[in-house]
Design a protein around this motif. Sequence first.
Motif, PDB file in Angstrom:
ATOM      1  N   SER A  35       0.801  -1.228   0.050  1.00  0.00           N
ATOM      2  CA  SER A  35       0.003  -0.057  -0.191  1.00  0.00           C
ATOM      3  C   SER A  35       0.659   1.288  -0.234  1.00  0.00           C
ATOM      4  CB  SER A  35      -0.873  -0.042   1.235  1.00  0.00           C
ATOM      5  OG  SER A  35      -0.451  -0.068   2.565  1.00  0.00           O
ATOM      6  N   ALA A  36       0.090   2.426   0.041  1.00  0.00           N
ATOM      7  CA  ALA A  36       0.985   3.772  -0.128  1.00  0.00           C
ATOM      8  C   ALA A  36       1.913   4.107   0.971  1.00  0.00           C
ATOM      9  CB  ALA A  36      -0.287   4.565  -0.351  1.00  0.00           C
ATOM     10  N   GLY A  37       2.689   4.655   0.846  1.00  0.00           N
ATOM     11  CA  GLY A  37       3.569   5.276   2.002  1.00  0.00           C
ATOM     12  C   GLY A  37       4.300   3.944   2.557  1.00  0.00           C
ATOM     13  N   ARG A  38       4.735   2.683   1.644  1.00  0.00           N
ATOM     14  CA  ARG A  38       5.416   1.716   1.998  1.00  0.00           C
ATOM     15  C   ARG A  38       4.755   0.878   2.879  1.00  0.00           C
ATOM     16  NH1 ARG A  38      10.651   2.351  -0.140  1.00  0.00           N
ATOM     17  NH2 ARG A  38      10.284   3.393  -2.061  1.00  0.00           N
ATOM     18  N   PRO A  55      -6.451  -1.660  -1.490  1.00  0.00           N
ATOM     19  CA  PRO A  55      -6.148  -0.320  -1.694  1.00  0.00           C
ATOM     20  C   PRO A  55      -7.251   0.497  -2.306  1.00  0.00           C
ATOM     21  CG  PRO A  55      -4.981  -1.632  -3.185  1.00  0.00           C
ATOM     22  CD  PRO A  55      -5.538  -2.370  -2.150  1.00  0.00           C
ATOM     23  N   ASN A  73      -7.604   7.747  -5.881  1.00  0.00           N
ATOM     24  CA  ASN A  73      -6.325   8.612  -6.542  1.00  0.00           C
ATOM     25  C   ASN A  73      -5.901   7.869  -7.887  1.00  0.00           C
ATOM     26  OD1 ASN A  73      -4.005  10.123  -7.073  1.00  0.00           O
ATOM     27  ND2 ASN A  73      -3.857  10.228  -4.686  1.00  0.00           N
ATOM     28  N   ALA A 132       0.876   7.939  -8.050  1.00  0.00           N
ATOM     29  CA  ALA A 132       0.425   7.081  -6.904  1.00  0.00           C
ATOM     30  C   ALA A 132       0.192   5.822  -6.821  1.00  0.00           C
ATOM     31  CB  ALA A 132      -0.888   7.843  -6.432  1.00  0.00           C
ATOM     32  N   LYS A 133       0.374   5.251  -8.299  1.00  0.00           N
ATOM     33  CA  LYS A 133       0.053   3.757  -8.410  1.00  0.00           C
ATOM     34  C   LYS A 133       1.084   2.932  -8.381  1.00  0.00           C
ATOM     35  CE  LYS A 133      -3.539   4.890 -12.146  1.00  0.00           C
ATOM     36  NZ  LYS A 133      -4.135   4.805 -13.516  1.00  0.00           N
ATOM     37  N   ASP A 188       5.406   2.059  -6.886  1.00  0.00           N
ATOM     38  CA  ASP A 188       6.664   2.570  -6.317  1.00  0.00           C
ATOM     39  C   ASP A 188       7.642   2.121  -7.132  1.00  0.00           C
ATOM     40  OD1 ASP A 188       5.707   3.571  -3.928  1.00  0.00           O
ATOM     41  OD2 ASP A 188       5.092   1.407  -3.325  1.00  0.00           O
ATOM     42  N   TYR A 227       7.981  -2.904   2.590  1.00  0.00           N
ATOM     43  CA  TYR A 227       6.541  -2.531   2.870  1.00  0.00           C
ATOM     44  C   TYR A 227       6.360  -2.943   4.400  1.00  0.00           C
ATOM     45  CZ  TYR A 227       6.243  -1.538  -2.107  1.00  0.00           C
ATOM     46  OH  TYR A 227       6.371  -0.942  -3.305  1.00  0.00           O
ATOM     47  N   ARG A 286       0.449  -1.112  -7.306  1.00  0.00           N
ATOM     48  CA  ARG A 286      -0.329  -1.563  -6.178  1.00  0.00           C
ATOM     49  C   ARG A 286      -1.673  -0.689  -6.057  1.00  0.00           C
ATOM     50  NH1 ARG A 286       0.474   3.385  -3.974  1.00  0.00           N
ATOM     51  NH2 ARG A 286       2.423   4.600  -4.202  1.00  0.00           N
ATOM     52  N   VAL A 287      -2.281  -0.491  -7.005  1.00  0.00           N
ATOM     53  CA  VAL A 287      -3.669   0.044  -7.092  1.00  0.00           C
ATOM     54  C   VAL A 287      -4.466  -0.704  -8.172  1.00  0.00           C
ATOM     55  CG1 VAL A 287      -4.386   2.268  -6.116  1.00  0.00           C
ATOM     56  CG2 VAL A 287      -2.426   1.920  -7.722  1.00  0.00           C
TER      57      VAL A 287
END
Length: 642
Positions: A422-425, A432, A436, A441-442, A444, A489, A628-629
């Motif tokens: 997910s976002a922010g590791r 998720p 957005n 944002a999709k 890393d 993560y 990751r989205v």
Amino acid sequence: MNFIARLSCLALLVTCASVPALAQVTASDNDIPAKFDAPTQDFDYVKRVEMIPMRDGVKLYTVIVIPKAAKNVPMVLTRTCYNAAGRAQRANSPKMLDTLPLSDDIFVGEGWIRIYQDVRGKYGSEGNYFMTPPPVGPLNSTGTDDTTDAYDTIDWLVKNVPESNGRVAMIGSSYEGFTVVMALIHPHPALKVTAPESPMVDGWMGDDWFHYGAFRLPSLDYILEQEKVRGGGSSIARTDLDDYTWWLKGGSGGDIARAAGLQQMGFWRDLDAHPAYDAYWQGQALDKIMAATPLTVPILWEQGLWDQEDMWGAIHSYQAVEPKDTANDKNFLVMGPWCHSQINRDRWSLGPFLWNGNTTLQFRRDMVLPFFKQYLVDGAPKANIAPVAIYNTGENHWDKFQSWPPVCEQGCATKSKALYLSAGRGLSFDAPSTTNTSDSAKYDEYVSDPSKPVPYRPRPVNTADGDAWRTWLVTDQRFVDGRPDVLTYMTEPLTSAVRVSGPPVVHLYASTSGTDSDWAVKLIDVYPGQYSAQAALGGYEQPIATDIFRGRYRTSFEKPEPLTANQPLLFQFGLPTVNHVFLPGHRIMVQVQSTLFPLYDRNPQTYVPNIFDAKPSDYQKATQRIWRVGDTASFVSLPVVQ
């Protein structure tokens, strides 16, 4: 002559008269006897060395160690490529217990006959040697293999060892485990029970040579050690203490092999000709062969949960055979908290992790021995062991099951549960959000540079350091956490325990700016920063399961193809099986990277037909993105017990 001179002459004559005539050495003399017969009247065993004939006339060197009091007792056979004479001679002792390997303690204690045999072509045995030769058939036209050799050996033993009761067991680890499995393809009627330990079963999918197509560079050392001479060979000569530096200078795996002269070795030529999972590998994968073989001989499969060499064989063979074990009484599995072949030693730990007692002794004494006695000794009780015993590496005890993966009683079950990147590791069991939609944002991303690969263990990577090699799968991953080419993560601290029992499965949506890539994924248990139970484990990042996947085999292991650059693609592969509890206060971590060097060869990240032949110009940096989205949400499917 004066008086003093006369006294001197007299003294000389007296001295000469008192010295015997000196012995004269002739050309036919030799201080070394033609044959030395060591006195053995005080020994508690008799050792016989026999050259046992096979059906094609080749004779195999066999050491038979018989307790002097033996009468009507079973025989335990190990067929080895590691020197039968040496395996049967741990020490020069009149005591059988001290003479044989430590892992034979259970057999010596029962007064059983112990036998070691060199496979054909190695050490004292006649014939030609082939590395883990395939069964007789399309890949083997010789008419003999380790199935026929085991059959012929057992047939000879039951007719020529009068102290035995005519019942035979086979046991062995690694290559020796391979020979046990081969004996099961067409077993001799006197073969009553077996224990293949960490057997070499499928060298392409996940045992010694490849993991999902990524080549294991230390295999080159092993090939030279095995095939350079009939006895024990040597590893490739180094010019640097740090294998990371040395292998990196060497170029591709093929460049290194050719520079070391391995083109003279038959098995290297086979590897070079078959980098993909073609008929050569499929036709000798023993788990597939066992799936098609009747289950007539009871089997106790053994494997370490952190086996750094043969992680595939035992568990997949157990699963292949299990459907035929309708009574649940012939196909057994044990997985302990061990590295490769650690069961041959007494061990209370692995690296910094301390287990609940001497787990390897527990395996030999409480599982192997009663299992063997049931089938080898008249009147022995049925072994009181579970069909599956797997060590719980989080709660530090043995768990017992009726099958694997487990089906729990009283309403609990193992359920695949997605753990999302997910976002922010972060990591989360919640899917998720897709609100957005901006591209950044999709995913890393990181840059994978083949000239600066991520080491699989802390440098220097010294091959001679056996302890580091045996424990690398539990090494604290903080040594790479924070590298720009490793994505980490992690969950928040857990408020309740998460138990996982079975194989985690990676569902990785990834893209590369190149046309080929490797993806390495680790499932990690992160200890609290302060850990009162064992202070040295504070903040420790303990790998629970690790593996690597070569991208070109995304759609077919047999027919590789280039990856479409910058296109998110699904890479799905299993991690090694686990039985672990992430305790409250711990965190779950997943790391993603593209290299585990120099254990695995570098992917040039430019598609070439055979990576063994990659040129220096083929090795290119690549931008790697982990998505990751939405429809490209990456996750690890955990076998959570609920």
